[in-house]
Design a protein around this motif. Structure first.
Motif, PDB file in Angstrom:
ATOM      1  N   GLN A 188       0.812  -1.215   0.000  1.00  0.00           N
ATOM      2  CA  GLN A 188       0.000   0.000   0.000  1.00  0.00           C
ATOM      3  C   GLN A 188       0.848   1.269   0.000  1.00  0.00           C
ATOM      4  OE1 GLN A 188      -3.283  -0.556  -0.330  1.00  0.00           O
ATOM      5  NE2 GLN A 188      -2.711  -2.717  -0.255  1.00  0.00           N
ATOM      6  N   HIS A 189       2.153   1.129   0.097  1.00  0.00           N
ATOM      7  CA  HIS A 189       3.038   2.278   0.266  1.00  0.00           C
ATOM      8  C   HIS A 189       3.179   3.060  -1.043  1.00  0.00           C
ATOM      9  CE1 HIS A 189       6.732   4.525   1.137  1.00  0.00           C
ATOM     10  NE2 HIS A 189       6.385   4.381   2.415  1.00  0.00           N
ATOM     11  N   PRO A 190       3.179   4.405  -0.969  1.00  0.00           N
ATOM     12  CA  PRO A 190       3.232   5.204  -2.203  1.00  0.00           C
ATOM     13  C   PRO A 190       4.504   5.049  -3.036  1.00  0.00           C
ATOM     14  CG  PRO A 190       3.332   6.616  -0.242  1.00  0.00           C
ATOM     15  CD  PRO A 190       3.050   5.217   0.226  1.00  0.00           C
ATOM     16  N   THR A 191       5.652   4.796  -2.418  1.00  0.00           N
ATOM     17  CA  THR A 191       6.877   4.657  -3.215  1.00  0.00           C
ATOM     18  C   THR A 191       7.380   3.220  -3.295  1.00  0.00           C
ATOM     19  OG1 THR A 191       8.330   5.118  -1.328  1.00  0.00           O
ATOM     20  CG2 THR A 191       7.633   7.001  -2.667  1.00  0.00           C
ATOM     21  N   LEU A 192       7.021   2.387  -2.351  1.00  0.00           N
ATOM     22  CA  LEU A 192       7.563   1.026  -2.311  1.00  0.00           C
ATOM     23  C   LEU A 192       6.702  -0.013  -3.026  1.00  0.00           C
ATOM     24  CD1 LEU A 192       8.835   1.060   1.391  1.00  0.00           C
ATOM     25  CD2 LEU A 192      10.212   1.253  -0.695  1.00  0.00           C
ATOM     26  N   SER A 193       5.421   0.273  -3.184  1.00  0.00           N
ATOM     27  CA  SER A 193       4.545  -0.717  -3.825  1.00  0.00           C
ATOM     28  C   SER A 193       4.959  -0.987  -5.267  1.00  0.00           C
ATOM     29  CB  SER A 193       3.086  -0.280  -3.754  1.00  0.00           C
ATOM     30  OG  SER A 193       2.897   0.954  -4.437  1.00  0.00           O
ATOM     31  N   GLY A 194       5.426   0.027  -5.972  1.00  0.00           N
ATOM     32  CA  GLY A 194       5.848  -0.158  -7.370  1.00  0.00           C
ATOM     33  C   GLY A 194       6.988  -1.139  -7.518  1.00  0.00           C
ATOM     34  N   PRO A 195       8.130  -0.891  -6.861  1.00  0.00           N
ATOM     35  CA  PRO A 195       9.246  -1.833  -6.990  1.00  0.00           C
ATOM     36  C   PRO A 195       8.890  -3.246  -6.506  1.00  0.00           C
ATOM     37  CG  PRO A 195      10.016   0.224  -6.039  1.00  0.00           C
ATOM     38  CD  PRO A 195       8.519   0.314  -6.123  1.00  0.00           C
ATOM     39  N   ASN A 233      18.601   5.544  -3.312  1.00  0.00           N
ATOM     40  CA  ASN A 233      18.787   5.886  -1.897  1.00  0.00           C
ATOM     41  C   ASN A 233      17.456   6.230  -1.243  1.00  0.00           C
ATOM     42  OD1 ASN A 233      21.595   5.495  -1.637  1.00  0.00           O
ATOM     43  ND2 ASN A 233      21.995   7.462  -2.591  1.00  0.00           N
ATOM     44  N   ALA A 234      16.590   6.936  -1.959  1.00  0.00           N
ATOM     45  CA  ALA A 234      15.286   7.312  -1.417  1.00  0.00           C
ATOM     46  C   ALA A 234      14.439   6.074  -1.111  1.00  0.00           C
ATOM     47  CB  ALA A 234      14.554   8.235  -2.377  1.00  0.00           C
ATOM     48  N   LEU A 235      14.480   5.074  -1.992  1.00  0.00           N
ATOM     49  CA  LEU A 235      13.727   3.841  -1.734  1.00  0.00           C
ATOM     50  C   LEU A 235      14.281   3.100  -0.524  1.00  0.00           C
ATOM     51  CD1 LEU A 235      13.033   2.432  -5.313  1.00  0.00           C
ATOM     52  CD2 LEU A 235      11.376   3.385  -3.693  1.00  0.00           C
ATOM     53  N   VAL A 236      15.592   3.050  -0.390  1.00  0.00           N
ATOM     54  CA  VAL A 236      16.193   2.403   0.779  1.00  0.00           C
ATOM     55  C   VAL A 236      15.767   3.147   2.040  1.00  0.00           C
ATOM     56  CG1 VAL A 236      18.357   1.817   1.955  1.00  0.00           C
ATOM     57  CG2 VAL A 236      18.136   1.436  -0.511  1.00  0.00           C
ATOM     58  N   ASP A 237      15.779   4.466   2.006  1.00  0.00           N
ATOM     59  CA  ASP A 237      15.336   5.255   3.158  1.00  0.00           C
ATOM     60  C   ASP A 237      13.884   4.947   3.517  1.00  0.00           C
ATOM     61  OD1 ASP A 237      17.824   6.496   3.249  1.00  0.00           O
ATOM     62  OD2 ASP A 237      17.127   8.332   2.249  1.00  0.00           O
ATOM     63  N   ASP A 238      13.021   4.897   2.490  1.00  0.00           N
ATOM     64  CA  ASP A 238      11.602   4.593   2.731  1.00  0.00           C
ATOM     65  C   ASP A 238      11.433   3.193   3.300  1.00  0.00           C
ATOM     66  OD1 ASP A 238      10.982   7.097   1.759  1.00  0.00           O
ATOM     67  OD2 ASP A 238      10.190   6.377  -0.160  1.00  0.00           O
ATOM     68  N   TRP A 239      12.177   2.236   2.746  1.00  0.00           N
ATOM     69  CA  TRP A 239      12.107   0.843   3.214  1.00  0.00           C
ATOM     70  C   TRP A 239      12.504   0.759   4.685  1.00  0.00           C
ATOM     71  CZ3 TRP A 239      16.184  -2.526   4.658  1.00  0.00           C
ATOM     72  CH2 TRP A 239      15.836  -3.878   4.776  1.00  0.00           C
TER      73      TRP A 239
END
Length: 134
Positions: free
Chosen positions: A38-45, A90-96
């Motif tokens: 459901q996450h706005p940036t993580l659901s895609g990957p 880096n932004a995805l790692v931060d969000d994760w």
């Protein structure tokens, strides 16, 4: 009598799996990957995951063994191979890491979450070194 005091026995750090049992790891991992979807940036990957139940089971086993638990499945782990196709930044790692930490705090005591986060942060750093681009 000797003036030399005996040294105390070295303190052995208890494996994290002794403090975070398998059912708790299961609950954290299950909740985390439900949130990922459901996450706005993580659901895609993570949309590349075809079988969420298997994915969760692999990660439950992974964390259990990283925390010192005895393997109970015959899973192989290839961090690079699994993450290369998804475009790690880096932004995805931060969000994760942020989402994982929040999920942990919703299930376990903060001091245990901090120990687990140190492990997760190491994985995050490995991903950054392998793939991350801004």
């Amino acid at each position: 009598m000797s003036d030399i005091e005996p040294k105390p026995a070295p303190r052995k750090l208890q494996p994290l799996c002794a403090q975070i049992p398998l059912p708790t790891i299961r609950a954290v991992v299950d909740d985390f990957y439900n949130r990922i979807q459901q996450h706005p940036t993580l659901s895609g990957p993570f949309s590349v995951v075809g079988d969420w139940d298997l994915h969760k089971e692999r990660l439950i086993h992974y964390w259990w063994t990283v925390m010192g638990g005895q393997p109970y499945r015959d899973f192989g782990y290839a961090l690079g191979d699994k993450h290369a196709p998804v475009g790690i930044s880096n932004a995805l790692v931060d969000d994760w890491l942020a989402l994982f930490h929040q999920t942990m705090l919703d299930h376990i005591a903060p001091e245990l979450a901090e120990r687990w986060m140190r492990l997760a942060s190491g994985i995050g750093e490995s991903l950054r070194l392998m793939f991350a681009r801004d």
